[in-house]
Scaffold this active site. Structure first.
Site, short mmCIF file in Angstrom:
data_model
loop_
_atom_site.label_atom_id
_atom_site.label_comp_id
_atom_site.label_asym_id
_atom_site.label_seq_id
_atom_site.Cartn_x
_atom_site.Cartn_y
_atom_site.Cartn_z
N SER A 200 0.13 -0.38 -5.54
CA SER A 200 -0.40 0.86 -6.09
C SER A 200 -1.58 0.53 -7.02
CB SER A 200 0.72 1.63 -6.80
OG SER A 200 0.36 2.95 -7.03
N ASP B 207 3.56 6.50 3.37
CA ASP B 207 2.87 6.63 2.08
C ASP B 207 1.72 7.62 2.24
OD1 ASP B 207 1.44 6.35 -0.28
OD2 ASP B 207 1.39 4.16 -0.23
N HIS C 22 5.38 6.22 -0.84
CA HIS C 22 4.65 5.25 -1.67
C HIS C 22 5.59 4.34 -2.45
CE1 HIS C 22 1.35 3.65 -3.97
NE2 HIS C 22 1.92 3.99 -5.10
#
Lengths: 389, 389
Positions: free
Chosen positions: B158, B324, B357
């Site tokens: 991320s 995601d 995610h």
């Protein structure tokens, strides 16, 4: 109680507010009763002699009855002016088109900002929790009051599409055809999650005052604007946001601060700010709650097809948009599968569009063509000629 | 200034807070200067004699340096305890693993809650806007201070993955390998939009006090909780939400009110409420801003491959998760395409997962296998043996 009809934009408009006295209460799914009940509505076109050309359009979460005429607060054209008008798919020269504000709304129909007859103050949180079925029940009362037995069509997108499905479940004998656009037979966990964020944003605003802000003379504008911003993202596809805004800046260079640097920030802030001018925060809570509670299969023993068991005579058209991630095509397919299982006639079209959920408001020629084609075929089957039959 | 190493859970842990005096300021992309600078960090394992086994792990938006040891506020295991530990892909018996709190954070590294030396009060909005490159510059200062010339690997998911890409652009000569998980080379319009909702939620809270809430002795907890709730939805896939919660209720039957009826509502409320206990609202504003400003191609004349022009010696592994939607696989593919165009060695794996995610924090065996395999191959290439080389 219908206001005098007027000629606007080449077609007759009418409507007003229908008042149901306490002797004709709206019985709600919660067990509560709403009385007296007012239903604000608009009409476009004229009812024919056989009363066979009435079309009910059901509006979405933040929509209202101002379907194809100037909005009294914003001064903007009606929310579906693209679709409703002379020569358009919903032509007031052919159909008598009705659109009413939902129960719980804030544009004239009884809602949490209305006066509670018990206290003579705005209901606030004393307003009963309502459901999609309650909205439809109020619409059925209005249709009956207008002297209409059967609707040629009930049409709606998003929450309007859910009302269409509820009509088919609850009043199939009153429908000739039904058009459900960009909707679903139930709210998903993600749908509920986004609504809960919006409600928490409203309720976190100290100006919400536990729901009694009208009495306090304030409004939870900041909280409601945040709720609208979050919801608005779900109405657009990622591709549409990228195409419209990308990373384009408002000015030359970054602000190195928390101003709206990016155009998408400015756009969202505007969406939030303009929404609070035209919408009531408690209505937002109640209507999102109605959506979250919506689960048509659960109302029918867990089997969606059972909801449509009595709707075999209704001709259905189900439409979805390929980039709609709020109510994805898979959920429309579930509806079509249930309609098929129930033995109903159903057309299904997934429209290729990168505009996301909001495609149904926007310039989407395939939507217009599909609506026009489906309605024309039903009009022929119903024996409506080109003019007023 | 390193705290004495301790044995915890079978491996050595160390770290502390590195203080860079005013004579060694952090020069920021905005043109501002941050001095003095403190960087809070944790280490796991031991640096080998040739200093060739150092791994820097970069944390995500709301992460911190407590990678694999108990979090001092929540008492929970470190955020990547699943991956970092004896026998795990990042094994402290083999690697010297470093994780530092980002600049702008709130777990010990200088951020908006730190004292502004000019006023001796918390910075608040006087804190300068920071970027991903600023975070990486501070990490590079720390790595140098620890006496490490070259990192065996820089790893992150991320926002951590964005730091990995920035490391490859700014300090390629200090990297042997780089692992970028569930990230992107720039923030999309939709990413910016969600962050803007979060920031507006924080700033709408009257307890935010224009950023000076610490001085006022209050905290914008409600606004920050709403921000976290909105963000949290983006970390999970629709499928994961449906699988985990569906429309399951908290209790038998509906409340017919605004309590958390659905389990997903209760879960989100809990996510919001627990977040405010461990995170600073202004840090949330600054770090989301850094993310929105991130656009690696724009830093290099609009051509992403240019960012990696000097990184041909770095071995890359790029990982994405199929579900995601915050940083979709397409964005990882863009990174890989640019790495290829720049002539870099890059492995790319899209991991099939319905967890969204957040998969990178969760039990995802294919992630572990890929990490383990990639790092083992690089360790062999680097001449690290099974123990401490």
């Amino acid at each position: 109680m219908t206001a005098p009809a007027q000629i606007t934009g080449g077609f007759e408009t009418g409507g007003g507010t229908w008042r149901f006295p306490a002797s004709k209460p709206l019985r709600l799914d919660s067990g509560a009763v709403l009385a007296p009940l007012e239903v604000a509505y608009k009409t476009y076109g004229r009812l024919n002699e056989t009363k066979s050309n009435a079309v009910l359009v059901c509006h979405a979460l933040t929509g209202d009855q101002h379907l194809a005429s100037t909005h009294p607060v914003t001064g903007k054209p009606g929310w579906w002016s693209r679709v409703v008008g002379p020569g358009l798919p919903l032509d007031p020269e052919r159909y008598f088109i009705i659109c009413s504000n939902v129960v719980g709304g804030c544009m004239g129909t009884t809602g949490p900002a209305s006066l509670d007859p018990k206290t003579n103050e705005p209901y606030g949180l004393a307003f009963p929790v309502i459901t999609i079925a309650d909205m439809v029940r109020a619409q059925a009362m209005l249709i009956e009051a207008l002297g209409i037995d059967t609707l040629f069509a009930v049409v709606g997108g998003s929450m309007g599409g859910m009302q269409v499905l509820q009509w088919a479940a609850d009043y199939p004998e009153k429908l000739f055809s039904a058009v459900c656009i960009a909707a679903a037979a139930r709210h998903s966990a993600q749908n509920i999650a986004f609504h809960e964020v919006g409600r928490q944003a409203v309720m976190a605003d100290p100006n919400w005052c536990g729901g009694a802000y009208l009495k306090a003379g304030v409004r939870p504008e900041k909280g409601l604007a945040v709720a609208r911003m979050a919801a608005h993202i779900t109405y657009l596809s990622e591709a549409a946001l990228q195409r419209k805004f990308g990373r384009e800046l408002q000015r030359d260079g970054l602000s190195w601060g928390f101003d709206a640097d990016f155009q998408v920030e400015s756009y969202l802030r505007h969406q939030g700010a303009s929404f609070v001018d035209r919408f009531d925060a408690n209505s937002y809570l109640y209507i999102t709650r109605a959506l979250d509670y919506f689960d048509l299969a659960a109302q029918h023993g867990g089997v969606l097809a059972n909801a449509f068991a009595k709707a075999r005579g209704v001709r259905f058209c189900v439409l979805s948009f390929s980039s709609d991630w709020l109510y994805p095509t898979a959920e429309s397919r579930d509806v079509v599968r249930a309609l098929n299982a129930a033995g109903c006639r159903a057309s299904f079209v997934e429209i290729e569009s990168d505009k996301g959920h909001d495609a149904f408001f926007l310039d989407e020629p395939q939507l217009d063509q599909t609506l026009r084609g489906f309605l024309a075929a039903q009009a022929q089957a119903r024996g409506l000629n080109g003019g007023l039959a």
